[in-house]
Write an enzyme that holds these catalytic residues in place. Sequence first.
Site, PDB file in Angstrom:
ATOM      1  N   TYR A   1       1.424   6.330  -4.228  1.00  0.00           N
ATOM      2  CA  TYR A   1       0.811   5.032  -4.550  1.00  0.00           C
ATOM      3  C   TYR A   1       1.661   4.227  -5.519  1.00  0.00           C
ATOM      4  O   TYR A   1       2.359   4.794  -6.339  1.00  0.00           O
ATOM      5  CB  TYR A   1      -0.586   5.233  -5.146  1.00  0.00           C
ATOM      6  CG  TYR A   1      -1.597   5.829  -4.216  1.00  0.00           C
ATOM      7  CD1 TYR A   1      -1.373   5.907  -2.847  1.00  0.00           C
ATOM      8  CD2 TYR A   1      -2.800   6.345  -4.694  1.00  0.00           C
ATOM      9  CE1 TYR A   1      -2.320   6.474  -1.999  1.00  0.00           C
ATOM     10  CE2 TYR A   1      -3.756   6.902  -3.855  1.00  0.00           C
ATOM     11  CZ  TYR A   1      -3.498   6.970  -2.501  1.00  0.00           C
ATOM     12  OH  TYR A   1      -4.441   7.516  -1.670  1.00  0.00           O
TER      13      TYR A   1
ATOM     14  N   GLY B   1     -18.030  -8.114   4.271  1.00  0.00           N
ATOM     15  CA  GLY B   1     -18.357  -9.339   5.017  1.00  0.00           C
ATOM     16  C   GLY B   1     -17.400 -10.486   4.738  1.00  0.00           C
ATOM     17  O   GLY B   1     -17.509 -11.554   5.340  1.00  0.00           O
TER      18      GLY B   1
HETATM   19  N1  LIG Z   1      -6.091  10.245   1.420  1.00  0.00           N
HETATM   20  C1  LIG Z   1      -5.744   9.111   1.977  1.00  0.00           C
HETATM   21  O1  LIG Z   1      -4.964   9.074   2.942  1.00  0.00           O
HETATM   22  C2  LIG Z   1      -6.317   7.830   1.441  1.00  0.00           C
HETATM   23  C3  LIG Z   1      -6.211   6.652   2.197  1.00  0.00           C
HETATM   24  C4  LIG Z   1      -6.781   5.490   1.687  1.00  0.00           C
HETATM   25  C5  LIG Z   1      -7.418   5.523   0.444  1.00  0.00           C
HETATM   26  N2  LIG Z   1      -7.467   6.675  -0.282  1.00  0.00           N
HETATM   27  C6  LIG Z   1      -8.141   6.737  -1.622  1.00  0.00           C
HETATM   28  O2  LIG Z   1      -9.393   6.108  -1.545  1.00  0.00           O
HETATM   29  C7  LIG Z   1      -9.456   5.011  -2.448  1.00  0.00           C
HETATM   30  C8  LIG Z   1     -10.312   3.933  -1.845  1.00  0.00           C
HETATM   31  O3  LIG Z   1      -9.771   3.517  -0.583  1.00  0.00           O
HETATM   32  P1  LIG Z   1      -9.778   1.996  -0.177  1.00  0.00           P
HETATM   33  O4  LIG Z   1      -9.197   1.195  -1.292  1.00  0.00           O
HETATM   34  O5  LIG Z   1      -9.180   1.883   1.184  1.00  0.00           O
HETATM   35  O6  LIG Z   1     -11.375   1.722  -0.157  1.00  0.00           O
HETATM   36  P2  LIG Z   1     -12.214   0.554   0.486  1.00  0.00           P
HETATM   37  O7  LIG Z   1     -13.519   0.584  -0.219  1.00  0.00           O
HETATM   38  O8  LIG Z   1     -12.249   0.651   1.951  1.00  0.00           O
HETATM   39  O9  LIG Z   1     -11.430  -0.791   0.122  1.00  0.00           O
HETATM   40  C9  LIG Z   1     -11.308  -1.199  -1.209  1.00  0.00           C
HETATM   41  C10 LIG Z   1     -10.841  -2.657  -1.225  1.00  0.00           C
HETATM   42  O10 LIG Z   1     -11.857  -3.505  -0.704  1.00  0.00           O
HETATM   43  C11 LIG Z   1     -11.972  -4.685  -1.490  1.00  0.00           C
HETATM   44  N3  LIG Z   1     -13.270  -4.609  -2.170  1.00  0.00           N
HETATM   45  C12 LIG Z   1     -13.769  -3.582  -2.923  1.00  0.00           C
HETATM   46  N4  LIG Z   1     -15.000  -3.837  -3.349  1.00  0.00           N
HETATM   47  C13 LIG Z   1     -15.329  -5.048  -2.867  1.00  0.00           C
HETATM   48  C14 LIG Z   1     -16.504  -5.826  -2.985  1.00  0.00           C
HETATM   49  N5  LIG Z   1     -17.560  -5.401  -3.671  1.00  0.00           N
HETATM   50  N6  LIG Z   1     -16.514  -7.017  -2.351  1.00  0.00           N
HETATM   51  C15 LIG Z   1     -15.446  -7.453  -1.650  1.00  0.00           C
HETATM   52  N7  LIG Z   1     -14.296  -6.749  -1.512  1.00  0.00           N
HETATM   53  C16 LIG Z   1     -14.243  -5.545  -2.116  1.00  0.00           C
HETATM   54  C17 LIG Z   1     -10.808  -4.628  -2.490  1.00  0.00           C
HETATM   55  O11 LIG Z   1      -9.646  -5.174  -1.880  1.00  0.00           O
HETATM   56  P3  LIG Z   1      -9.261  -6.733  -1.923  1.00  0.00           P
HETATM   57  O12 LIG Z   1      -9.709  -7.284  -3.221  1.00  0.00           O
HETATM   58  O13 LIG Z   1      -7.797  -6.734  -1.730  1.00  0.00           O
HETATM   59  O14 LIG Z   1      -9.987  -7.342  -0.785  1.00  0.00           O
HETATM   60  C18 LIG Z   1     -10.584  -3.135  -2.633  1.00  0.00           C
HETATM   61  O15 LIG Z   1      -9.282  -2.808  -3.053  1.00  0.00           O
HETATM   62  C19 LIG Z   1      -7.988   4.647  -2.704  1.00  0.00           C
HETATM   63  O16 LIG Z   1      -7.762   3.956  -3.907  1.00  0.00           O
HETATM   64  C20 LIG Z   1      -7.361   6.009  -2.715  1.00  0.00           C
HETATM   65  O17 LIG Z   1      -7.578   6.639  -3.972  1.00  0.00           O
HETATM   66  C21 LIG Z   1      -6.943   7.822   0.223  1.00  0.00           C
END
Ligand SMILES: NC(=O)c1ccc[n+]([C@@H]2O[C@H](COP(=O)([O-])OP(=O)(O)OC[C@H]3O[C@@H](n4cnc5c(N)ncnc54)[C@H](OP(=O)(O)O)[C@@H]3O)[C@@H](O)[C@H]2O)c1
Length: 345
Positions: free
Chosen positions: A53, A242
């Site tokens: 990351y 959304g």
């Molecule tokens: N093991 C793996 O391969 C793997 C893969 C992916 C993730 N992960 C882990 O899982 C964690 C979470 O994954 P993810 O970031 O993909 O989760 P996610 O919940 O699908 O997406 C999070 C993103 O959505 C947006 N967001 C979050 N809350 C919001 C809200 N209340 N309203 C509107 N937009 C919102 C933000 O991005 P914007 O502001 O840019 O829109 C935020 O960075 C990562 O940080 C990592 O630690 C692991």
Amino acid sequence: MEYRKLGRTDLDVSALCLGTMTWGEQNSEAEGHAQIERAKAGGINFIDTAEMYPVPPRAETYSKTEQIIGSYFQQRGDRADWILASKIAGPGNGISHIRDGQLKFDRQHIVAALDASLKRLRTDWIDLYQLHWPERPTNFFGQLGYRHQDSDFTPLEETLAVLDEQVKAGKIRHIGLSNETPWGTMKFLQLAESRGWPRAVSIQNPYNLLNRSFEVGLAEVAIREQCGLLAYSPLAFGMLSGKYEGGARPEGARISLFSRFARYTNPQSEAACSRYVALAREHGLDPAQMALAFVTAQPFVTSNIIGATSLEQLESNLASAELSLSAEVLAGIEAIHKAQPNPAP
Ligand SMILES: NC(=O)c1ccc[n+]([C@@H]2O[C@H](COP(=O)([O-])OP(=O)(O)OC[C@H]3O[C@@H](n4cnc5c(N)ncnc54)[C@H](OP(=O)(O)O)[C@@H]3O)[C@@H](O)[C@H]2O)c1
């Protein structure tokens, strides 16, 4: 905040885990530190990172996220309050800047990756050290079905034996899997049990309303083997909030910024997503909170890894821990899932 046992360990992790993969790319060091403080005040004691990351992975930003967490621990001195998870990267495209680019889960790579992570994180130990994705070719990262490809990979025995040495050296407390399949998970567990090596305590895979494929082969493994899911991308990269409705691409948001992140934007996903968002609104719920509460409530989930790029998002996501979905909302979710199962595996 609810706390749940991490596998068969004596660790109680918060039902929400703080994801970090935007820190060092979309978020600055100061923003990362502010998120850690806000999460801690909200009861979170579990933080997830990776050597790779921030995302998308680039040579210029490589390992910045771990450095940001390390500088937080150094400044605040509260390392012992946290259950810290990190990961070693496996082989893949676009990451030739990581070590020699020929990534493997063998002795040389595990020792080098772990020692470098410990240094960046400014700690003597990692509570949960995870294999970020399988070294062998199999179905993960958007590939739903298995297509066999013959190829050599480090024997799982070697990987476990080296991890065992790291546990005995006190550098890691427990091991975890990520992006694993039912075969890989059971194989790691069986080998660990028969040889006295560390037993995986968790499996970190994608799980959200647009991708419930974990339920097919892994949910049973997670519960029966006490190797629970650490659910990642619970908002399908933010889609389930959304904000991308009707093809909108809000400025500064992940899917607007990085066109390669197309996992959740195929037409079937967008259609299913609209239905979930409409369902939430019909019931007066915030769509993101509904999506998060659904994930956290699953019996095979140990912790739901939330991600945020602002404190407002983090605040709202933290509040989802207190939301319990009504039978009517759950029935609505099941009806949409039945009509459009797993549009974004
Ligand atoms: N093991 C793996 O391969 C793997 C893969 C992916 C993730 N992960 C882990 O899982 C964690 C979470 O994954 P993810 O970031 O993909 O989760 P996610 O919940 O699908 O997406 C999070 C993103 O959505 C947006 N967001 C979050 N809350 C919001 C809200 N209340 N309203 C509107 N937009 C919102 C933000 O991005 P914007 O502001 O840019 O829109 C935020 O960075 C990562 O940080 C990592 O630690 C692991």
